[in-house]
Write an enzyme that holds these catalytic residues in place. Structure first.
Site, mmCIF file in Angstrom:
data_model
loop_
_atom_site.group_PDB
_atom_site.id
_atom_site.type_symbol
_atom_site.label_atom_id
_atom_site.label_comp_id
_atom_site.label_asym_id
_atom_site.label_seq_id
_atom_site.Cartn_x
_atom_site.Cartn_y
_atom_site.Cartn_z
ATOM 1 N N ASP A 95 0.859 -1.176 0.000
ATOM 2 C CA ASP A 95 0.000 0.000 0.000
ATOM 3 C C ASP A 95 0.898 1.229 0.000
ATOM 4 O O ASP A 95 1.755 1.379 0.869
ATOM 5 C CB ASP A 95 -0.890 -0.027 1.256
ATOM 6 C CG ASP A 95 -1.812 1.173 1.325
ATOM 7 O OD1 ASP A 95 -2.084 1.783 0.268
ATOM 8 O OD2 ASP A 95 -2.265 1.505 2.440
ATOM 9 N N ASP A 97 0.567 5.296 -0.009
ATOM 10 C CA ASP A 97 -0.445 6.309 0.198
ATOM 11 C C ASP A 97 0.213 7.689 0.254
ATOM 12 O O ASP A 97 1.196 7.872 0.967
ATOM 13 C CB ASP A 97 -1.182 6.021 1.518
ATOM 14 C CG ASP A 97 -2.515 6.713 1.555
ATOM 15 O OD1 ASP A 97 -2.531 7.959 1.562
ATOM 16 O OD2 ASP A 97 -3.547 6.006 1.570
ATOM 17 N N ASP A 281 3.406 1.063 3.300
ATOM 18 C CA ASP A 281 2.886 0.929 4.653
ATOM 19 C C ASP A 281 3.184 -0.510 5.105
ATOM 20 O O ASP A 281 2.553 -1.454 4.631
ATOM 21 C CB ASP A 281 1.375 1.196 4.659
ATOM 22 C CG ASP A 281 0.767 1.030 6.044
ATOM 23 O OD1 ASP A 281 1.460 0.505 6.953
ATOM 24 O OD2 ASP A 281 -0.404 1.408 6.220
#
Ligand code: SF4
Ligand code: ZN
Ligand code: ZN
Lengths: 373, 338
Positions: A95, A97, A281
């Site tokens: 992930d 972001d 992450d």
């Protein structure tokens, strides 16, 4: 979310699902996956198994979820409680972001909403109306956020293919539906790694935990010859290229780095991590029981779709993932930040009654910047 | 199939081929009970004694006078151990035998110029531990996932993937590192082999040594409980000692002061050091008493700070260490916050 808002958003979501069955499919090895979903203002329903596209589409039409999830893990019994599922493996997931990239642009497009009185303030620790300290940060995403996130994805892909030997065909990049990207790896070699092993893999990607010795710096003798060379592969090669730089500057930088000795070098590693480590992450990558947003479904934080990026470089989430209807609706907007969708700029609005296309209305409602009139 | 020579069985007597070899040669337990074979029983017993002191049995392979007796001493040692049925001894024996095999594996890997020699160690890794090891010029390479599955057990920073050369899905290792990576599995494998052996009855000539084993085991009956709440630096030190490896003086000092601060007594701590290669009961007791302040000048020493331990390379920080300045604070801080 207020009931009157829920009704509109629900209708728009339902329409999207009805019109876009072609975008929403069950993933491969369907019978081994756990599914889950959420509805507005309701808790999570998980531990479901879904047979095929037809059953999935039926669920979308009958439940009209705000969010739909599917496990990256494979189980013998996906619909039993966690302890009885019998975990068999899981795709690697990453992930990235924009929130985590510490970008300068962020301050220009975040603001706070007071949880007590719904007032929106540009920044601060207190609500300017009621004084409450329970403020929730909301953000829209800008072009810069997206292009910087893409750069992280590209860096991640380089490590996955060059260092980990994963084939391009085994990697899938999706826009998350809000502020970042999700990367999937479907490769049998990595599927059986447990959480701890994935944590170390994540550390590798993030340039986390490297010791000076790895880059040729020892407590005793420091000879230039063991410092990384641009022709090397892996992190040593990347450090040589990106930190020590091109030929002309190299000698000077290397000299500087060595002269400080071991402990200065060690301190520098932290700066370098910020600079060249890939900002994934780690919690997501480590989690082998997660249910992860389903490709093709809508993200209730924005009303944008989580969608496959076939051409990452030219992918424009504000158009390519904005797939809701465009009929006009009237809303009351209190949105201090302007944003762009489908190449049209919206806002800022100050408690104004406005008429905008559904997709923009839903975007603002989902973010908490607007209410239905 | 690769043809195993008798030398290979001397090095790796735990392989299934050992049984075949002995059967082909016509050895059986009944016959080994004959007094003529007494020297081999003594050799087997000696092999166990060496193992229990944390040392590694054996010498250079070239020196073996009688290879059959080398192989038989391993087999009879297992018979003795099984009859005595004492888990501690079996554990120590398999660990020591694993370390012995490790030496040979490493040596065999290094002699890779001669390809026929490389075949066996690679096959052992592949068959017994499902690790496919390949070579790349001077290095050995294994897949990233095979590496991670084993290396995460080590606390040392140099085993983190980021501190390895990684290319194209493979991790590059030296012969020593390759073998080190499977140490635990090798130990587990030998242990499980011993567990699986079934011995109906033993020859009369074995009985005396079996009862000697019970006496031997008494020495190791004091058990130190290793708490899962210990910080990684302490766990690591205990593991190093448990494996019979050398822990530097600074590490022993840290361990002793830490455990004393947790209310353990010198008596409870002393057995931890038994496996150390240079173990000396009297000296250890003296040092512990000194640290505890119950002899001599009576100064009580406290556990060194995390900073100090970091500079001595004894720190193996994990996220849970977050913010503490002394190992004795480990685990306390979090509960205080709740
Ligand atoms: S931070 Fe302190 S407690 Fe944690 S491993 Fe290092 S020395 Fe031990
Ligand atoms: Zn307020
Ligand atoms: Zn931005």
């Amino acid at each position: 979310m207020f009931e009157k808002n829920v009704k509109l958003v629900n209708d728009v979501f339902k329409e999207y699902y009805f019109k876009h069955f072609e975008l929403i499919h069950v993933p491969t090895r369907t019978s081994e996956r756990e599914f889950g979903y959420q509805k507005f203002n309701e808790g999570m329903t998980r531990h479901l198994s879904i047979k095929d596209d037809k059953e999935l589409h039926l669920l979308l039409m009958t439940q009209v979820p705000s969010d739909v999830y599917c496990s990256n893990a494979y189980y013998s019994f996906p619909n039993l409680p966690m302890s009885e599922k019998d975990w068999k493996g899981a795709d690697l997931i990453f992930d990235i972001d924009a929130k985590d990239l510490k970008l300068d642009c962020r301050t220009s497009h975040i603001c706070c909403k007071c949880n007590s009185c719904q007032n929106i303030v540009k920044q601060g620790i207190n609500c300017s109306v009621c004084g409450s300290t329970k403020l929730e940060t909301i953000s829209v995403t800008c072009k810069n956020c997206m292009s910087e996130s893409k750069k992280e994805v590209v860096r991640l892909l380089e490590i996955l293919t060059k260092d980990f030997g994963i084939q391009k065909e085994e990697i899938k990049v999706c826009f998350s539906g809000n502020e970042g990207f999700h990367v999937y790896v479907v490769n049998s070699d990595y599927q059986t790694l447990d959480s701890r092993e994935r944590a170390d893999l994540a550390d590798y990607i993030m340039f986390n935990g490297i010791i000076p010795e790895t880059l040729g710096m020892n407590k005793q003798n420091n000879s230039k010859s063991t410092l990384p060379d641009v022709n090397e592969r892996g992190w040593r090669g990347r450090v040589a290229k990106e930190i020590f730089g091109s030929k002309s500057k190299r000698a000077k930088i290397v000299q500087e780095v060595i002269s400080g000795g071991y402990s200065v070098f060690q301190a520098k590693l932290e700066d370098w991590r910020q600079e060249i480590g890939v900002k994934i992450d780690p919690k997501v990558t480590m989690d082998i029981h997660r249910i992860f947003r389903l490709e093709g479904s809508l993200n209730s934080k924005s009303g944008l779709s989580k969608i496959l990026c076939k051409d990452l470089e030219n992918f424009d989430p504000f158009s390519d993932a904005c797939l809701l209807g465009d009929e006009n609706v009237e809303i009351i907007a209190n949105c201090p930040i302007s944003f762009k969708l489908k190449n049209k700029k919206y806002g800022p609005y100050e408690k104004e009654k406005i008429t905008v296309p559904k997709y923009a209305a839903v975007y603002m409602i989902c973010k908490g910047f607007a209410d239905i009139n | 199939m690769i043809q195993l020579g008798i030398r290979d069985l001397v090095k790796y007597p735990f392989l299934a081929e050992t049984g075949e070899y002995l059967r082909d040669k016509g050895f059986n337990l009944e016959q080994l009970g004959h007094p003529d074979w007494k020297p081999i029983v003594e050799k087997a017993y000696g092999r166990i004694v060496v193992a229990t002191t944390g040392q590694i049995y054996g010498s250079a392979i070239e020196d073996f006078e009688n290879m059959d007796s080398e192989i038989l001493s391993f087999v009879i040692a297992i018979v003795l151990l099984k009859s005595a049925g004492i888990p501690t001894l079996i554990k120590r024996f398999s660990l020591s035998e694993a370390r012995r095999a490790e030496r040979y594996l490493q040596r065999d890997l290094l002699q890779k110029k001669n390809e026929t020699k490389l075949e066996l160690p690679l096959k052992i890794m592949q068959d017994l531990f499902s690790v496919k090891v390949m070579t790349d010029k001077e290095d050995f390479v294994i897949s990233v996932s095979d590496y991670l599955k084993r290396a995460v057990q080590f606390h040392e920073k140099e085993w983190k993937l980021i501190n390895r050369r990684v290319e194209n899905g493979f991790v590059f290792l030296t012969a020593h590192e390759t073998v080190r990576l499977i140490r635990k599995e090798l130990d587990g494998y030998i242990n499980s082999k011993i567990q699986a052996v079934n011995i109906p009855s033993i020859p009369e000539t074995f009985r005396e040594r079996v009862s000697d084993l019970s006496l031997l085991a008494k020495k190791f009956s004091e058990y130190v409980i290793v708490s899962s709440d210990y910080p990684p630096c302490i766990k690591h030190a205990i593991e190093v000692l448990d494996r019979g490896e050398n822990l530097p003086h600074s590490g022993r000092f840290m361990l002793a002061t830490y455990l004393l601060s947790k209310g353990q007594t010198a008596d409870q701590i002393a057995p931890l050091f038994k496996n150390a290669p240079d173990y000396n009961e009297r000296v250890t007791r003296y040092q512990l008493d000194h640290i505890a302040g119950s002899s001599g000048k009576g100064t009580k020493y406290s556990c060194p700070s995390c900073d100090k331990l970091k500079s001595e390379n004894l720190c193996f920080e994990i996220p849970e260490c977050n913010g503490i300045i002394n190992p004795t604070q480990f685990g306390k801080k979090r509960t205080a916050n709740v």
